[in-house]
Write a protein that holds these residues in place. Structure first.
Motif, PDB file in Angstrom:
ATOM      1  N   ASN A  27      15.454   4.166  26.035  1.00 48.24           N
ATOM      2  CA  ASN A  27      15.954   5.388  25.587  1.00 48.24           C
ATOM      3  C   ASN A  27      17.094   5.713  26.349  1.00 48.24           C
ATOM      4  OD1 ASN A  27      15.884   8.055  25.186  1.00 48.24           O
ATOM      5  ND2 ASN A  27      14.417   7.624  23.683  1.00 48.24           N
ATOM      6  N   THR A  28      18.362   5.821  26.106  1.00 48.70           N
ATOM      7  CA  THR A  28      19.402   6.213  26.433  1.00 48.70           C
ATOM      8  C   THR A  28      19.137   7.880  26.683  1.00 48.70           C
ATOM      9  OG1 THR A  28      20.684   4.479  24.792  1.00 48.70           O
ATOM     10  CG2 THR A  28      21.665   6.670  26.720  1.00 48.70           C
ATOM     11  N   LEU A  29      18.771   8.378  25.863  1.00 47.18           N
ATOM     12  CA  LEU A  29      18.877  10.315  26.372  1.00 47.18           C
ATOM     13  C   LEU A  29      17.938  10.376  27.542  1.00 47.18           C
ATOM     14  CD1 LEU A  29      19.821  12.841  25.635  1.00 47.18           C
ATOM     15  CD2 LEU A  29      17.598  13.153  24.145  1.00 47.18           C
ATOM     16  N   GLN A  30      16.685   9.696  27.679  1.00 53.22           N
ATOM     17  CA  GLN A  30      15.419   9.524  28.366  1.00 53.22           C
ATOM     18  C   GLN A  30      16.137   9.238  29.873  1.00 53.22           C
ATOM     19  OE1 GLN A  30      11.431   8.437  27.571  1.00 53.22           O
ATOM     20  NE2 GLN A  30      11.579   9.963  25.683  1.00 53.22           N
ATOM     21  N   ALA A 187      23.648  18.859  34.295  1.00 52.94           N
ATOM     22  CA  ALA A 187      23.529  18.307  32.752  1.00 52.94           C
ATOM     23  C   ALA A 187      22.092  17.638  32.886  1.00 52.94           C
ATOM     24  CB  ALA A 187      24.428  16.907  33.580  1.00 52.94           C
ATOM     25  N   PHE A 188      21.202  17.547  33.562  1.00 54.63           N
ATOM     26  CA  PHE A 188      19.970  17.068  33.785  1.00 54.63           C
ATOM     27  C   PHE A 188      18.680  18.693  33.155  1.00 54.63           C
ATOM     28  CE2 PHE A 188      15.957  18.905  36.232  1.00 54.63           C
ATOM     29  CZ  PHE A 188      15.020  17.897  35.420  1.00 54.63           C
ATOM     30  N   VAL A 189      19.123  19.730  33.283  1.00 54.91           N
ATOM     31  CA  VAL A 189      18.586  21.068  32.012  1.00 54.91           C
ATOM     32  C   VAL A 189      19.379  20.386  31.074  1.00 54.91           C
ATOM     33  CG1 VAL A 189      18.950  23.575  32.235  1.00 54.91           C
ATOM     34  CG2 VAL A 189      19.244  22.680  34.601  1.00 54.91           C
ATOM     35  N   ALA A 190      20.356  20.750  30.591  1.00 51.23           N
ATOM     36  CA  ALA A 190      21.114  20.073  29.086  1.00 51.23           C
ATOM     37  C   ALA A 190      20.121  19.060  28.558  1.00 51.23           C
ATOM     38  CB  ALA A 190      22.532  20.038  29.052  1.00 51.23           C
ATOM     39  N   GLY A 191      20.255  18.186  29.102  1.00 52.15           N
ATOM     40  CA  GLY A 191      19.460  16.946  28.519  1.00 52.15           C
ATOM     41  C   GLY A 191      17.594  16.807  28.565  1.00 52.15           C
ATOM     42  N   SER A 192      17.525  18.012  29.405  1.00 49.63           N
ATOM     43  CA  SER A 192      15.890  18.198  29.173  1.00 49.63           C
ATOM     44  C   SER A 192      15.440  18.848  27.962  1.00 49.63           C
ATOM     45  CB  SER A 192      15.427  19.068  30.683  1.00 49.63           C
ATOM     46  OG  SER A 192      15.459  17.934  31.866  1.00 49.63           O
ATOM     47  N   CYS A 193      16.088  19.807  27.631  1.00 49.45           N
ATOM     48  CA  CYS A 193      16.137  20.882  26.888  1.00 49.45           C
ATOM     49  C   CYS A 193      16.184  19.865  25.507  1.00 49.45           C
ATOM     50  CB  CYS A 193      17.780  22.149  27.037  1.00 49.45           C
ATOM     51  SG  CYS A 193      17.058  22.931  27.662  1.00 49.45           S
ATOM     52  N   ILE A 195      15.782  16.843  25.463  1.00 45.16           N
ATOM     53  CA  ILE A 195      14.459  16.366  24.830  1.00 45.16           C
ATOM     54  C   ILE A 195      13.367  16.221  25.110  1.00 45.16           C
ATOM     55  CG2 ILE A 195      12.874  15.126  26.902  1.00 45.16           C
ATOM     56  CD1 ILE A 195      14.636  13.126  28.422  1.00 45.16           C
ATOM     57  N   GLY A 196      13.030  18.108  25.101  1.00 44.06           N
ATOM     58  CA  GLY A 196      11.786  18.941  25.156  1.00 44.06           C
ATOM     59  C   GLY A 196      12.036  18.753  23.188  1.00 44.06           C
ATOM     60  N   TYR A 197      13.601  18.881  22.771  1.00 44.32           N
ATOM     61  CA  TYR A 197      13.444  19.081  21.377  1.00 44.32           C
ATOM     62  C   TYR A 197      12.215  17.914  20.627  1.00 44.32           C
ATOM     63  CZ  TYR A 197      15.452  19.413  16.462  1.00 44.32           C
ATOM     64  OH  TYR A 197      15.387  19.484  15.237  1.00 44.32           O
ATOM     65  N   GLN A 198      12.712  16.949  21.497  1.00 44.18           N
ATOM     66  CA  GLN A 198      12.953  15.374  20.744  1.00 44.18           C
ATOM     67  C   GLN A 198      10.779  15.376  20.857  1.00 44.18           C
ATOM     68  OE1 GLN A 198      14.645  11.788  22.407  1.00 44.18           O
ATOM     69  NE2 GLN A 198      16.786  12.498  20.695  1.00 44.18           N
ATOM     70  N   LEU A 199      10.462  15.851  22.124  1.00 45.06           N
ATOM     71  CA  LEU A 199       9.023  15.723  21.911  1.00 45.06           C
ATOM     72  C   LEU A 199       8.669  16.362  20.886  1.00 45.06           C
ATOM     73  CD1 LEU A 199       8.655  16.017  25.657  1.00 45.06           C
ATOM     74  CD2 LEU A 199       8.434  13.856  24.820  1.00 45.06           C
ATOM     75  N   ASN A 203       7.526  14.309  18.544  1.00 45.18           N
ATOM     76  CA  ASN A 203       6.933  13.644  19.337  1.00 45.18           C
ATOM     77  C   ASN A 203       6.737  11.725  20.530  1.00 45.18           C
ATOM     78  OD1 ASN A 203       4.055  13.462  20.208  1.00 45.18           O
ATOM     79  ND2 ASN A 203       2.614  12.331  18.784  1.00 45.18           N
ATOM     80  N   LYS A 204       8.562  11.869  20.740  1.00 47.44           N
ATOM     81  CA  LYS A 204       8.912  11.176  21.602  1.00 47.44           C
ATOM     82  C   LYS A 204       8.191  11.131  22.822  1.00 47.44           C
ATOM     83  CE  LYS A 204      12.147   9.462  19.266  1.00 47.44           C
ATOM     84  NZ  LYS A 204      14.190   8.849  19.362  1.00 47.44           N
ATOM     85  N   ALA A 205       7.643  10.113  22.968  1.00 51.50           N
ATOM     86  CA  ALA A 205       6.465  10.042  24.575  1.00 51.50           C
ATOM     87  C   ALA A 205       8.262   9.025  25.647  1.00 51.50           C
ATOM     88  CB  ALA A 205       5.551   8.938  24.487  1.00 51.50           C
ATOM     89  N   ILE A 206       7.872   9.807  27.316  1.00 52.15           N
ATOM     90  CA  ILE A 206       8.838   9.497  28.412  1.00 52.15           C
ATOM     91  C   ILE A 206       8.181   8.773  28.893  1.00 52.15           C
ATOM     92  CG2 ILE A 206       9.017  10.213  30.581  1.00 52.15           C
ATOM     93  CD1 ILE A 206       9.584  13.290  29.227  1.00 52.15           C
ATOM     94  N   LYS A 207       7.951   7.344  28.678  1.00 53.22           N
ATOM     95  CA  LYS A 207       8.343   5.868  29.151  1.00 53.22           C
ATOM     96  C   LYS A 207       8.771   6.745  30.630  1.00 53.22           C
ATOM     97  CE  LYS A 207       7.528   4.107  24.903  1.00 53.22           C
ATOM     98  NZ  LYS A 207       8.137   2.859  23.563  1.00 53.22           N
TER      99      LYS A 207
END
Length: 286
Positions: A27-30, A187-193, A195-199, A203-207
């Motif tokens: 998963n590229t974004l994660q 960049a990590f903060v922006a990406g975390s937002c 991922i949080g939206y995707q979760l 319901n995409k789990a972090i692997k």
């Protein structure tokens, strides 16, 4: 010269790792989000300067770093998609021919030289992006093969130009590690937002494997930025010369890696594009 060589090698390695993400169903974004956290942690560990976190907003480079962090993850995500869909050669050319943007900045703001060779080189660079991204089959207007490389071109050029401004006016050599780390953390903060939206929505789990891939990417990613900033600190070379030597080396190396490691097929149109890219960057250098 050692900083240029290190930056070239590490930047080429980033393209290869991004290409592998697709092969191993990462998963590229994660992976990108973990990559930026990893890079930020490495930078803070390698920082020679003691600092207080509460004092960072007072740094003259703070808001520039804040903006670049959001830009980093956006462009990196586009680069990952382009390398997977358009191939390493097309993506590296689109990314590195964006040298025309910081060159233009250098001419306008820093009064760097601009002769006939550079003008011709800039025009050829734009043509190279088209030729290397276009496949033999299909119509470009239908499948939009040009869109991802074009966005990578604009985004990467904006990043290079921003780095030049930050290095020239705001970031001292002693602050490179802290500046790089803070940029990666943004960049990590922006990406975390995202991922949080995707979760929440999908319901995409972090692997775990995505996190491990992110760590693998984060190490060379941090040092690629570190060596690039050190490279720009060269006291005598103009930024146009440095960027061109740096970027043409990456184009050539990533193209060779794409052929050797991933058996990428380079058609006649792509070959012409790569040749134009090399000619363009040599002209810009002279």
């Amino acid at each position: 010269m050692i900083y240029i060589l290190c930056s070239v090698g590490l930047n080429s390695l980033l393209f290869v790792i991004l290409k592998w993400f697709n092969h191993f169903n990462i998963n590229t974004l994660q992976a990108l989000v973990v990559n930026y956290l990893t890079a930020a942690c490495i930078g803070f560990l390698f920082s020679y300067e003691t600092f207080e976190i509460a004092e960072l907003p007072n740094k003259t480079w703070y808001w520039g770093s804040f903006f670049m962090g959001f830009l980093f993850i956006s462009v990196f995500y586009l680069t990952a998609l382009a390398s997977q869909r358009n191939g390493l050669s097309a993506t590296s050319v689109a990314s590195k021919m964006s040298v025309v943007i910081p060159i233009t900045l250098g001419v306008i703001i820093y009064k760097e030289s601009l002769g006939g060779y550079k003008i011709i080189g800039i025009i050829l660079a734009l043509a190279a992006v088209y030729f290397t991204s276009k496949k033999e089959e299909g119509k470009i207007n239908q499948n939009k093969e040009w869109l991802l490389p074009a966005l990578v071109f604009l985004g990467a050029g904006t990043i290079d130009a921003s780095l030049k401004i930050m290095q020239n006016h705001h970031v001292t050599i002693e602050e490179i590690a802290v500046f790089s780390s803070h940029t990666f953390f943004m960049a990590f903060v922006a990406g975390s937002c995202l991922i949080g939206y995707q979760l929440v929505k999908n319901n995409k789990a972090i692997k775990i494997r995505n996190c491990m891939a992110g760590v693998l990417l984060g190490i060379p990613n941090y040092f690629s930025l570190y060596f690039m900033i050190r490279m720009l600190n060269h006291p005598t070379w103009e930024s146009s010369t440095i960027f061109t030597i740096h970027n043409v080396a990456i184009v050539i190396l990533t193209t060779l890696l794409g052929i050797i490691l991933f058996k990428e097929k380079i058609n006649l149109r792509n070959s012409i594009g790569i040749l134009i890219a090399i000619i363009a960057i040599v002209l810009v250098t002279f």
